[in-house]
Each structure stands twice: as structure tokens, then as C-alpha cells.
Design a protein around this motif. Structure first.
Motif, PDB file in Angstrom:
ATOM      1  N   ARG A  53       0.841  -1.205   0.000  1.00 43.57           N
ATOM      2  CA  ARG A  53       0.000   0.000   0.000  1.00 43.57           C
ATOM      3  C   ARG A  53       0.872   1.250   0.000  1.00 43.57           C
ATOM      4  NH1 ARG A  53      -3.175  -1.511   4.053  1.00 43.57           N
ATOM      5  NH2 ARG A  53      -2.321  -0.068   5.554  1.00 43.57           N
ATOM      6  N   GLU A  54       1.956   1.232   0.779  1.00 38.71           N
ATOM      7  CA  GLU A  54       2.875   2.373   0.815  1.00 38.71           C
ATOM      8  C   GLU A  54       3.527   2.576  -0.550  1.00 38.71           C
ATOM      9  OE1 GLU A  54       5.733   2.088   3.990  1.00 38.71           O
ATOM     10  OE2 GLU A  54       4.164   1.575   5.429  1.00 38.71           O
ATOM     11  N   ARG A  55       3.937   1.486  -1.167  1.00 42.83           N
ATOM     12  CA  ARG A  55       4.577   1.580  -2.490  1.00 42.83           C
ATOM     13  C   ARG A  55       3.603   2.173  -3.505  1.00 42.83           C
ATOM     14  NH1 ARG A  55       9.008  -0.345  -4.630  1.00 42.83           N
ATOM     15  NH2 ARG A  55       9.362  -1.742  -2.868  1.00 42.83           N
ATOM     16  N   LEU A  56       2.372   1.727  -3.478  1.00 42.51           N
ATOM     17  CA  LEU A  56       1.380   2.242  -4.416  1.00 42.51           C
ATOM     18  C   LEU A  56       1.131   3.732  -4.181  1.00 42.51           C
ATOM     19  CD1 LEU A  56      -0.310   1.303  -6.767  1.00 42.51           C
ATOM     20  CD2 LEU A  56      -2.118   0.694  -5.181  1.00 42.51           C
ATOM     21  N   THR A  57       1.168   4.152  -2.936  1.00 44.21           N
ATOM     22  CA  THR A  57       1.009   5.575  -2.607  1.00 44.21           C
ATOM     23  C   THR A  57       2.160   6.390  -3.176  1.00 44.21           C
ATOM     24  OG1 THR A  57      -0.169   4.993  -0.584  1.00 44.21           O
ATOM     25  CG2 THR A  57       0.727   7.224  -0.717  1.00 44.21           C
ATOM     26  N   ARG A  58       3.377   5.866  -3.062  1.00 41.97           N
ATOM     27  CA  ARG A  58       4.544   6.572  -3.617  1.00 41.97           C
ATOM     28  C   ARG A  58       4.479   6.614  -5.140  1.00 41.97           C
ATOM     29  NH1 ARG A  58       7.156   3.538   0.412  1.00 41.97           N
ATOM     30  NH2 ARG A  58       7.976   2.112  -1.145  1.00 41.97           N
ATOM     31  N   GLU A  68      -3.490   4.667 -10.711  1.00 38.37           N
ATOM     32  CA  GLU A  68      -4.948   4.543 -10.872  1.00 38.37           C
ATOM     33  C   GLU A  68      -5.299   3.272 -11.650  1.00 38.37           C
ATOM     34  OE1 GLU A  68      -8.852   5.786 -10.325  1.00 38.37           O
ATOM     35  OE2 GLU A  68      -7.063   6.829  -9.603  1.00 38.37           O
ATOM     36  N   ALA A  69      -4.561   3.002 -12.711  1.00 34.67           N
ATOM     37  CA  ALA A  69      -4.819   1.806 -13.517  1.00 34.67           C
ATOM     38  C   ALA A  69      -4.584   0.535 -12.705  1.00 34.67           C
ATOM     39  CB  ALA A  69      -3.945   1.818 -14.765  1.00 34.67           C
ATOM     40  N   VAL A  70      -3.498   0.504 -11.936  1.00 34.35           N
ATOM     41  CA  VAL A  70      -3.180  -0.677 -11.129  1.00 34.35           C
ATOM     42  C   VAL A  70      -4.236  -0.854 -10.027  1.00 34.35           C
ATOM     43  CG1 VAL A  70      -1.515  -1.625  -9.470  1.00 34.35           C
ATOM     44  CG2 VAL A  70      -0.728  -0.677 -11.644  1.00 34.35           C
ATOM     45  N   GLU A  71      -4.633   0.237  -9.385  1.00 34.08           N
ATOM     46  CA  GLU A  71      -5.669   0.152  -8.351  1.00 34.08           C
ATOM     47  C   GLU A  71      -6.961  -0.420  -8.929  1.00 34.08           C
ATOM     48  OE1 GLU A  71      -6.158   4.062  -6.767  1.00 34.08           O
ATOM     49  OE2 GLU A  71      -4.388   3.923  -5.493  1.00 34.08           O
ATOM     50  N   ASN A  72      -7.375   0.105 -10.074  1.00 37.07           N
ATOM     51  CA  ASN A  72      -8.615  -0.376 -10.694  1.00 37.07           C
ATOM     52  C   ASN A  72      -8.507  -1.855 -11.064  1.00 37.07           C
ATOM     53  OD1 ASN A  72      -9.800   2.126 -10.429  1.00 37.07           O
ATOM     54  ND2 ASN A  72      -9.237   2.786 -12.474  1.00 37.07           N
ATOM     55  N   GLN A  73      -7.341  -2.248 -11.549  1.00 38.13           N
ATOM     56  CA  GLN A  73      -7.114  -3.648 -11.917  1.00 38.13           C
ATOM     57  C   GLN A  73      -7.193  -4.549 -10.674  1.00 38.13           C
ATOM     58  OE1 GLN A  73      -3.160  -4.411 -13.447  1.00 38.13           O
ATOM     59  NE2 GLN A  73      -4.000  -5.785 -15.017  1.00 38.13           N
ATOM     60  N   LEU A  74      -6.546  -4.138  -9.600  1.00 39.65           N
ATOM     61  CA  LEU A  74      -6.563  -4.922  -8.359  1.00 39.65           C
ATOM     62  C   LEU A  74      -7.973  -5.018  -7.771  1.00 39.65           C
ATOM     63  CD1 LEU A  74      -3.301  -3.640  -6.634  1.00 39.65           C
ATOM     64  CD2 LEU A  74      -3.679  -5.860  -7.715  1.00 39.65           C
ATOM     65  N   ILE A  75      -8.703  -3.919  -7.814  1.00 41.06           N
ATOM     66  CA  ILE A  75     -10.063  -3.923  -7.289  1.00 41.06           C
ATOM     67  C   ILE A  75     -10.950  -4.842  -8.122  1.00 41.06           C
ATOM     68  CG2 ILE A  75     -12.125  -2.472  -6.993  1.00 41.06           C
ATOM     69  CD1 ILE A  75     -10.166  -0.232  -6.096  1.00 41.06           C
ATOM     70  N   ALA A  76     -10.771  -4.798  -9.439  1.00 42.47           N
ATOM     71  CA  ALA A  76     -11.563  -5.679 -10.313  1.00 42.47           C
ATOM     72  C   ALA A  76     -11.260  -7.146 -10.007  1.00 42.47           C
ATOM     73  CB  ALA A  76     -11.279  -5.363 -11.773  1.00 42.47           C
ATOM     74  N   LYS A  86      -3.615 -11.713   0.186  1.00 38.67           N
ATOM     75  CA  LYS A  86      -3.243 -10.305   0.087  1.00 38.67           C
ATOM     76  C   LYS A  86      -2.080 -10.144  -0.878  1.00 38.67           C
ATOM     77  CE  LYS A  86      -4.738  -8.117   4.286  1.00 38.67           C
ATOM     78  NZ  LYS A  86      -4.335  -7.146   5.282  1.00 38.67           N
ATOM     79  N   ILE A  87      -2.040  -8.986  -1.536  1.00 42.17           N
ATOM     80  CA  ILE A  87      -0.948  -8.672  -2.464  1.00 42.17           C
ATOM     81  C   ILE A  87       0.247  -8.191  -1.646  1.00 42.17           C
ATOM     82  CG2 ILE A  87      -0.223  -7.203  -4.391  1.00 42.17           C
ATOM     83  CD1 ILE A  87      -2.403  -9.060  -5.244  1.00 42.17           C
ATOM     84  N   ILE A  95       3.573  -6.483 -10.685  1.00 44.59           N
ATOM     85  CA  ILE A  95       2.422  -5.880 -11.363  1.00 44.59           C
ATOM     86  C   ILE A  95       2.795  -4.506 -11.907  1.00 44.59           C
ATOM     87  CG2 ILE A  95       0.108  -4.926 -10.989  1.00 44.59           C
ATOM     88  CD1 ILE A  95      -0.288  -7.202  -8.900  1.00 44.59           C
ATOM     89  N   LEU A  96       3.501  -3.722 -11.096  1.00 47.53           N
ATOM     90  CA  LEU A  96       3.916  -2.387 -11.532  1.00 47.53           C
ATOM     91  C   LEU A  96       4.921  -2.462 -12.678  1.00 47.53           C
ATOM     92  CD1 LEU A  96       4.241  -0.640  -8.073  1.00 47.53           C
ATOM     93  CD2 LEU A  96       2.618  -0.060  -9.877  1.00 47.53           C
TER      94      LEU A  96
END
Length: 111
Positions: A53-58, A68-76, A86-87, A95-96
Motif C-alpha cells: 500500500r505504501e509503495r502504491l502511494t509513492r 490509478e490503472a493498477v488500483e482499478n485492476q486490483l479492485i476488479a 493479500k498482495i 504488477i507495476l
């Protein structure tokens, strides 16, 4: 003269009412966007380990569109039930790596 003043007053009231409706609609849209963001954060809190989560925030700071694209993909994936655990940070890195645009390498050849 009174008729003209009355027309002006009515027109002003109509414009003010229209402006008020626009402001209310804008506030409603902002509230909806805020709720969606809160829901996304809650889902990400559940599916991502703290380090990920910290990495995604950075990443969001440097590349908001990628985050945003990765978040949407993970949520889907989470909503479709395709995530079994958990990821982790390592999984998110992979993924990134796939989601980040490829950098072009420029070579200068001198003759």
C-alpha cells in the motif's frame, strides 16, 4: 419603467436559481467522487499488505495514471474473486513492472 425593472429582477432571480442548481449538482458530484475514493481505499486496505500500500502511494505521486490503472485492476480482481491472498510488496512490484510504460533507450553513435 417598472415593467423593465420587474423583468430585470425576474431574470436575475432565474439566473441565481440556475446557479444554485449548478452548485448543488457540483457538490453532489464531488460527494459521489469522495465516496468512491473512500470505497477504493477501503478495498485496497483489505487486499494489499501495508508495504504494498505504501509503495502504491509513492507510485501515485510520480505516476498517478499508472497507480490509478493498477488500483482499478486490483479492485476488479478482488471483486471477481480471483485474488486468493493479500498482495505482497513483491507481487505489487511485478504488477507495476508490467504496468509501467517501457522506457526507450537512446544511443548516440559518433562517427
Amino acid at each position: 419603467m417598472d415593467d423593465l425593472e420587474e423583468i430585470r429582477r425576474r431574470k436575475l432571480m432565474e439566473l441565481q436559481a440556475q446557479r444554485q442548481k449548478e452548485l448543488e449538482e457540483l457538490a453532489r458530484q464531488e460527494e459521489m467522487a469522495r465516496k468512491i475514493q473512500e470505497q477504493k481505499k477501503a478495498i485496497l486496505r483489505v487486499i494489499l499488505e501495508p508495504e504494498a500500500r505504501e509503495r502504491l502511494t509513492r507510485i501515485r505521486l510520480a505516476h498517478p495514471e499508472v497507480a490509478e490503472a493498477v488500483e482499478n485492476q486490483l479492485i476488479a480482481l478482488a471483486q471477481s474473486g480471483r485474488l486468493r491472498s493479500k498482495i505482497s510488496d513483491e507481487m505489487l512490484k511485478e504488477i507495476l513492472r508490467r504496468a509501467m510504460p517501457q522506457k526507450r533507450e537512446t544511443k548516440i553513435i559518433r562517427k
